[in-house]
Design a protein around this motif. Structure first.
Motif, PDB file in Angstrom:
ATOM      1  N   GLY A  95       0.791  -1.222   0.000  1.00 45.70           N
ATOM      2  CA  GLY A  95       0.000   0.000   0.000  1.00 45.70           C
ATOM      3  C   GLY A  95       0.820   1.266   0.000  1.00 45.70           C
ATOM      4  N   CYS A  96       0.121   2.374   0.137  1.00 48.20           N
ATOM      5  CA  CYS A  96       0.747   3.695   0.178  1.00 48.20           C
ATOM      6  C   CYS A  96       1.798   3.744   1.286  1.00 48.20           C
ATOM      7  CB  CYS A  96      -0.344   4.741   0.431  1.00 48.20           C
ATOM      8  SG  CYS A  96       0.190   6.443   0.179  1.00 48.20           S
ATOM      9  N   ASP A 257       7.408   3.518   5.818  1.00 53.09           N
ATOM     10  CA  ASP A 257       7.107   4.012   7.163  1.00 53.09           C
ATOM     11  C   ASP A 257       5.939   4.988   7.055  1.00 53.09           C
ATOM     12  OD1 ASP A 257       7.250   4.850   9.822  1.00 53.09           O
ATOM     13  OD2 ASP A 257       9.439   4.783   9.857  1.00 53.09           O
ATOM     14  N   THR A 258       6.151   6.204   7.529  1.00 53.78           N
ATOM     15  CA  THR A 258       5.100   7.223   7.482  1.00 53.78           C
ATOM     16  C   THR A 258       4.996   7.841   6.088  1.00 53.78           C
ATOM     17  OG1 THR A 258       6.607   9.008   8.097  1.00 53.78           O
ATOM     18  CG2 THR A 258       5.552   7.782   9.893  1.00 53.78           C
ATOM     19  N   TRP A 259       3.838   8.425   5.803  1.00 57.20           N
ATOM     20  CA  TRP A 259       3.654   9.076   4.513  1.00 57.20           C
ATOM     21  C   TRP A 259       4.666  10.197   4.342  1.00 57.20           C
ATOM     22  CZ3 TRP A 259       2.907  13.782   2.305  1.00 57.20           C
ATOM     23  CH2 TRP A 259       2.516  13.798   0.958  1.00 57.20           C
ATOM     24  N   ASP A 260       4.960  10.937   5.411  1.00 53.32           N
ATOM     25  CA  ASP A 260       5.887  12.066   5.313  1.00 53.32           C
ATOM     26  C   ASP A 260       7.280  11.584   4.914  1.00 53.32           C
ATOM     27  OD1 ASP A 260       6.387  14.980   5.780  1.00 53.32           O
ATOM     28  OD2 ASP A 260       7.823  14.175   7.228  1.00 53.32           O
ATOM     29  N   LYS A 261       7.693  10.441   5.443  1.00 52.85           N
ATOM     30  CA  LYS A 261       9.011   9.885   5.104  1.00 52.85           C
ATOM     31  C   LYS A 261       9.038   9.355   3.674  1.00 52.85           C
ATOM     32  CE  LYS A 261      12.288   6.285   6.532  1.00 52.85           C
ATOM     33  NZ  LYS A 261      12.584   5.238   7.538  1.00 52.85           N
ATOM     34  N   MET A 262       7.908   8.856   3.193  1.00 50.83           N
ATOM     35  CA  MET A 262       7.862   8.195   1.889  1.00 50.83           C
ATOM     36  C   MET A 262       7.224   9.047   0.799  1.00 50.83           C
ATOM     37  SD  MET A 262       9.385   5.463   2.718  1.00 50.83           S
ATOM     38  CE  MET A 262       9.235   4.604   1.152  1.00 50.83           C
ATOM     39  N   GLY A 270      -1.156  10.848  -5.180  1.00 53.54           N
ATOM     40  CA  GLY A 270      -2.370  11.242  -4.470  1.00 53.54           C
ATOM     41  C   GLY A 270      -2.786  10.282  -3.382  1.00 53.54           C
ATOM     42  N   CYS A 271      -2.014   9.185  -3.179  1.00 55.54           N
ATOM     43  CA  CYS A 271      -2.394   8.253  -2.110  1.00 55.54           C
ATOM     44  C   CYS A 271      -2.045   8.863  -0.758  1.00 55.54           C
ATOM     45  CB  CYS A 271      -1.722   6.896  -2.292  1.00 55.54           C
ATOM     46  SG  CYS A 271       0.019   6.814  -1.810  1.00 55.54           S
ATOM     47  N   ALA A 272      -2.664   8.344   0.293  1.00 61.94           N
ATOM     48  CA  ALA A 272      -2.467   8.902   1.628  1.00 61.94           C
ATOM     49  C   ALA A 272      -2.373   7.774   2.642  1.00 61.94           C
ATOM     50  CB  ALA A 272      -3.620   9.843   1.985  1.00 61.94           C
ATOM     51  N   GLY A 273      -1.752   8.094   3.785  1.00 58.36           N
ATOM     52  CA  GLY A 273      -1.672   7.127   4.866  1.00 58.36           C
ATOM     53  C   GLY A 273      -0.304   6.496   4.987  1.00 58.36           C
TER      54      GLY A 273
END
Length: 302
Positions: A95-96, A257-262, A270-273
């Motif tokens: 996933g995202c 890991d986190t969305w911010d890191k990736m 546009g994916c989130a999470g």
């Protein structure tokens, strides 16, 4: 938590590796049985398939023989120059903010005195971001999840096989989503529906004299649908020639890991999470490496 994970993996690097199983790889049409080694059990194999669960900094390596250690001479040599790499990937459970990676590095790296550098974490591992403390040339054939995929060669300051002081951490990346926003997604509206397996065909084409890396093309194929991505500039690819002509080790990794890191991978999709590390699983299968014929083959068209 990340600090604890790092030191746990560092401790693992000081003990023997674990043989993860055999895998059949086709080289110029000939099936060869190779093996997968990792420090921690994150991989299963069956026939020509390698399945990996999320493991953060755990990497799995293609080796020549089944051993419970990682000697430097057991990593299998893939020479990419003038070759076509192809493989099938199932990203349906990636996933995202997760990243399923199949990549190559010019392992081992070297110390200033010219001896192989053991490094931290995985024995003799090196890459273009100095993970484990050692620099070396790297080519990311795939860094992907259901929403996007990057292909990224990385150059370094010195030739492969010598001591290296630095590398291009960012590399010259090509993003599949940048070709068209509907290139790939977990939906039938996209050319590549990542709920289902698809094939990657990556060509490393030499110039007419067979001296320089001239062109790198990447095609994603699913049924009659094809997405083609051009990778790198002519000068950047030319700089990769020596590494591609030499010893490259195939590596698998499933991390994120986190969305911010990736977000370097995901923000244009546009994916989130955050990455669901409990369920993330990827399967690579039917890996082939074939010499490109001088006359070339007809391209697949949509």
């Amino acid at each position: 938590m990340k600090t604890i994970r790092f030191f746990a993996l560092l401790a693992c690097s000081l003990v023997s590796a674990r043989h993860q199983g055999a895998v059949k790889v086709k080289l110029d049409g000939v099936v060869k049985e190779l093996h997968i080694a990792a420090l921690v059990d994150r991989v299963t194999t069956e026939g020509n398939a390698v399945t990996m669960t999320w493991g953060d900094q755990v990497r799995a390596f293609v080796t020549s023989s089944a051993r419970e250690d990682m000697p430097v001479d057991n990593y299998y040599n893939f020479t990419l120059f003038g070759k076509e790499l192809s493989f099938t990937t199932d990203l349906s459970q990636v996933g995202c903010s997760c990243n399923a990676a199949l990549f190559f590095t010019s392992m081992p790296g070297y110390l200033r005195n010219g001896t192989p550098a053991h490094g931290l974490l995985n024995p003799y591992y090196c890459d273009a971001n100095q993970v484990g403390g050692v620099w070396c040339w790297e080519h990311d054939s795939m860094e992907a999840n259901r929403y996007n995929m990057h292909i990224t060669p990385h150059t370094c300051s010195s030739p492969a096989g010598a001591y290296i002081e630095s590398c291009d951490r960012q590399g010259m990346s090509a993003s599949v989503i940048d070709v068209h926003p509907k290139s790939m997604c977990p939906d039938s509206s996209c050319a590549i529906d990542t709920r289902k397996p698809f094939r990657t065909i990556q060509r490393y084409e030499a110039d007419a004299r067979g001296e320089r890396l001239l062109k790198m093309t990447n095609r994603l194929v699913q049924g009659s649908q094809v997405v083609e991505v051009q990778v790198g500039s002519e000068s950047y690819l030319q700089a990769m020639t020596g590494a591609f002509q030499g010893h490259m080790v195939m590596v698998f990794q499933l991390w994120g890991d986190t969305w911010d890191k990736m977000k370097w991978l995901d923000q244009t999709s546009g994916c989130a999470g955050d990455c669901n590390t409990g369920t993330a699983t990827v399967t690579f299968s039917d890996i082939q490496l074939d010499t490109i014929r001088p006359t070339g083959l007809a391209a697949i068209t949509v």
